[in-house]
Write a protein that holds these residues in place. Structure first.
Motif, PDB file in Angstrom:
ATOM      1  N   ASP A  41       0.822  -1.213   0.000  1.00 45.23           N
ATOM      2  CA  ASP A  41       0.000   0.000   0.000  1.00 45.23           C
ATOM      3  C   ASP A  41       0.858   1.266   0.000  1.00 45.23           C
ATOM      4  O   ASP A  41       0.577   2.206  -0.746  1.00 45.23           O
ATOM      5  N   THR A  44       2.603   1.537  -3.424  1.00 48.54           N
ATOM      6  CA  THR A  44       1.611   1.860  -4.456  1.00 48.54           C
ATOM      7  C   THR A  44       1.224   3.334  -4.395  1.00 48.54           C
ATOM      8  O   THR A  44       1.144   4.004  -5.430  1.00 48.54           O
ATOM      9  N   GLU A  45       0.995   3.846  -3.200  1.00 44.09           N
ATOM     10  CA  GLU A  45       0.644   5.268  -3.056  1.00 44.09           C
ATOM     11  C   GLU A  45       1.798   6.152  -3.516  1.00 44.09           C
ATOM     12  O   GLU A  45       1.589   7.177  -4.148  1.00 44.09           O
ATOM     13  N   TRP A  46       3.028   5.767  -3.221  1.00 40.27           N
ATOM     14  CA  TRP A  46       4.183   6.553  -3.653  1.00 40.27           C
ATOM     15  C   TRP A  46       4.295   6.553  -5.173  1.00 40.27           C
ATOM     16  O   TRP A  46       4.542   7.592  -5.782  1.00 40.27           O
ATOM     17  N   ILE A  47       4.084   5.404  -5.787  1.00 36.66           N
ATOM     18  CA  ILE A  47       4.166   5.305  -7.247  1.00 36.66           C
ATOM     19  C   ILE A  47       3.158   6.245  -7.905  1.00 36.66           C
ATOM     20  O   ILE A  47       3.451   6.866  -8.915  1.00 36.66           O
ATOM     21  N   LYS A  48       1.970   6.356  -7.333  1.00 32.02           N
ATOM     22  CA  LYS A  48       0.943   7.239  -7.883  1.00 32.02           C
ATOM     23  C   LYS A  48       1.401   8.690  -7.917  1.00 32.02           C
ATOM     24  O   LYS A  48       0.968   9.453  -8.782  1.00 32.02           O
ATOM     25  N   THR A  49       2.289   9.077  -7.021  1.00 29.65           N
ATOM     26  CA  THR A  49       2.772  10.466  -6.991  1.00 29.65           C
ATOM     27  C   THR A  49       3.794  10.739  -8.081  1.00 29.65           C
ATOM     28  O   THR A  49       4.140  11.897  -8.324  1.00 29.65           O
ATOM     29  N   SER A  51       3.515  10.134 -11.311  1.00 31.30           N
ATOM     30  CA  SER A  51       2.971  10.481 -12.629  1.00 31.30           C
ATOM     31  C   SER A  51       2.280  11.821 -12.621  1.00 31.30           C
ATOM     32  O   SER A  51       2.084  12.466 -11.682  1.00 31.30           O
TER      33      SER A  51
END
Length: 51
Positions: A41, A44-49, A51
């Motif tokens: 989690d 995943t949240e870090w990856i969203k930042t 883009s």
């Protein structure tokens, strides 16, 4: 990593002009084993930042 070390790392990384997110974790260094879903989690949240 101590709070002082984390603050210093955040300060140094912040000088690059890129945002720095620090997540306080009450988990062992190998949290990907005992807390696998929490690890996923956070990553995943870090990856969203990105883009």
């Amino acid at each position: 990593m101590t709070d002082i070390q984390a603050a210093q790392a955040k300060r140094l990384l912040g000088t690059t002009g890129h945002p720095v997110t620090y997540t306080q974790l009450d988990a062992p260094h190998t949290m990907h084993e005992p807390q696998a879903q929490r690890y996923v989690d956070i990553i995943t949240e870090w990856i969203k930042t990105l883009s």
